[in-house]
Design a protein around this motif. Structure first.
Motif, PDB file in Angstrom:
ATOM      1  N   LEU A  20       0.872  -1.172   0.000  1.00  0.00           N
ATOM      2  CA  LEU A  20       0.000   0.000   0.000  1.00  0.00           C
ATOM      3  C   LEU A  20       0.908   1.219   0.000  1.00  0.00           C
ATOM      4  N   ALA A  21       0.919   1.939  -1.117  1.00  0.00           N
ATOM      5  CA  ALA A  21       1.839   3.062  -1.282  1.00  0.00           C
ATOM      6  C   ALA A  21       1.285   4.366  -0.728  1.00  0.00           C
ATOM      7  N   ALA A  22      -0.035   4.546  -0.819  1.00  0.00           N
ATOM      8  CA  ALA A  22      -0.626   5.806  -0.352  1.00  0.00           C
ATOM      9  C   ALA A  22      -2.130   5.663  -0.244  1.00  0.00           C
ATOM     10  N   VAL A  23      -2.707   6.471   0.625  1.00  0.00           N
ATOM     11  CA  VAL A  23      -4.159   6.595   0.726  1.00  0.00           C
ATOM     12  C   VAL A  23      -4.465   8.084   0.779  1.00  0.00           C
ATOM     13  N   GLU A  24      -5.333   8.526  -0.092  1.00  0.00           N
ATOM     14  CA  GLU A  24      -5.746   9.932  -0.133  1.00  0.00           C
ATOM     15  C   GLU A  24      -7.232  10.005   0.196  1.00  0.00           C
ATOM     16  N   GLU A  25      -7.596  11.020   0.943  1.00  0.00           N
ATOM     17  CA  GLU A  25      -9.000  11.252   1.244  1.00  0.00           C
ATOM     18  C   GLU A  25      -9.460  12.469   0.456  1.00  0.00           C
ATOM     19  N   GLY A  26     -10.524  12.273  -0.313  1.00  0.00           N
ATOM     20  CA  GLY A  26     -11.077  13.362  -1.102  1.00  0.00           C
ATOM     21  C   GLY A  26     -11.879  14.325  -0.241  1.00  0.00           C
ATOM     22  N   PRO A  27     -12.291  15.452  -0.816  1.00  0.00           N
ATOM     23  CA  PRO A  27     -13.009  16.489  -0.063  1.00  0.00           C
ATOM     24  C   PRO A  27     -14.340  16.015   0.519  1.00  0.00           C
ATOM     25  N   LYS A  28     -14.901  14.950  -0.033  1.00  0.00           N
ATOM     26  CA  LYS A  28     -16.181  14.430   0.481  1.00  0.00           C
ATOM     27  C   LYS A  28     -15.977  13.153   1.297  1.00  0.00           C
ATOM     28  N   GLY A  29     -14.719  12.867   1.650  1.00  0.00           N
ATOM     29  CA  GLY A  29     -14.436  11.717   2.493  1.00  0.00           C
ATOM     30  C   GLY A  29     -14.136  10.418   1.764  1.00  0.00           C
ATOM     31  N   ASP A  30     -14.189  10.431   0.445  1.00  0.00           N
ATOM     32  CA  ASP A  30     -13.867   9.221  -0.309  1.00  0.00           C
ATOM     33  C   ASP A  30     -12.384   8.892  -0.157  1.00  0.00           C
ATOM     34  N   LEU A  31     -12.076   7.610   0.053  1.00  0.00           N
ATOM     35  CA  LEU A  31     -10.688   7.174   0.124  1.00  0.00           C
ATOM     36  C   LEU A  31     -10.275   6.590  -1.215  1.00  0.00           C
ATOM     37  N   VAL A  32      -9.086   6.966  -1.666  1.00  0.00           N
ATOM     38  CA  VAL A  32      -8.500   6.404  -2.872  1.00  0.00           C
ATOM     39  C   VAL A  32      -7.136   5.849  -2.469  1.00  0.00           C
ATOM     40  N   ALA A  33      -6.949   4.555  -2.741  1.00  0.00           N
ATOM     41  CA  ALA A  33      -5.710   3.884  -2.360  1.00  0.00           C
ATOM     42  C   ALA A  33      -4.878   3.573  -3.598  1.00  0.00           C
ATOM     43  N   LYS A  34      -3.567   3.700  -3.434  1.00  0.00           N
ATOM     44  CA  LYS A  34      -2.604   3.389  -4.492  1.00  0.00           C
ATOM     45  C   LYS A  34      -1.746   2.227  -3.994  1.00  0.00           C
ATOM     46  N   TYR A  35      -1.756   1.127  -4.744  1.00  0.00           N
ATOM     47  CA  TYR A  35      -0.977  -0.061  -4.412  1.00  0.00           C
ATOM     48  C   TYR A  35       0.159  -0.238  -5.400  1.00  0.00           C
TER      49      TYR A  35
END
Length: 150
Positions: A20-35
């Motif tokens: 798991l390289a990174a997890v970003e949280e968007g302005p509305k709380g959505d999580l986007v993960a980069k593997y």
């Protein structure tokens, strides 16, 4: 400029692994993960351009069959693996199993999806043989889990 992959010490890892390289949280709380789906240890080799291109085409569909919320599967410029971008954080064990299942299907593939002039920007640069060889190598060596620390 802070780029996760530039901050990562490529000399301290041995492939194949999933990370798991990174997890970003968007302005509305959505999580986007980069593997990081690493096939070859950095600076120790590379998948041929035709092979990685073919794997990209195959994994784009196969990982979507295995995992919900896949946004993209992109080859690394260094040609040692792929980035998987998806909605939500998924346990590494599930990412590993999905990748193993997808690579098993790569070994059985008889054609490259969307390898034509209409659907691909470089349709002549594919190698199903090289893609299968890379998939076989990863499966034979076994995929380890590289744990992410926050």
């Amino acid at each position: 400029m802070k780029v996760e992959s530039f901050e990562f010490n490529h000399t301290k890892v041995k492939a194949p692994y999933v990370r798991l390289a990174a997890v970003e949280e968007g302005p509305k709380g959505d999580l986007v993960a980069k593997y990081d789906l690493r096939f070859i240890t950095p600076n120790k080799g590379a998948i041929s351009t035709g092979g990685i291109h073919t794997l990209e085409h195959l994994l784009a569909g196969l990982l979507r069959e295995e995992l919900d919320g896949v946004i993209d599967v992109s080859p690394m410029g260094c040609r040692t693996g792929f980035y998987l971008i998806k909605f939500g954080r998924t346990p590494l064990s599930e990412i590993k199993k999905a990748l193993e299942n997808a690579l098993e299907k790569v070994l059985k593939a008889e054609e490259v999806p969307a390898a034509n002039e209409v659907q691909c920007g470089n349709f002549k640069d594919h190698s199903l043989v090289d893609a299968k060889n890379a998939a076989k190598m990863v499966l034979e060596e076994g995929i380890s889990l590289f744990e992410f620390t926050d």
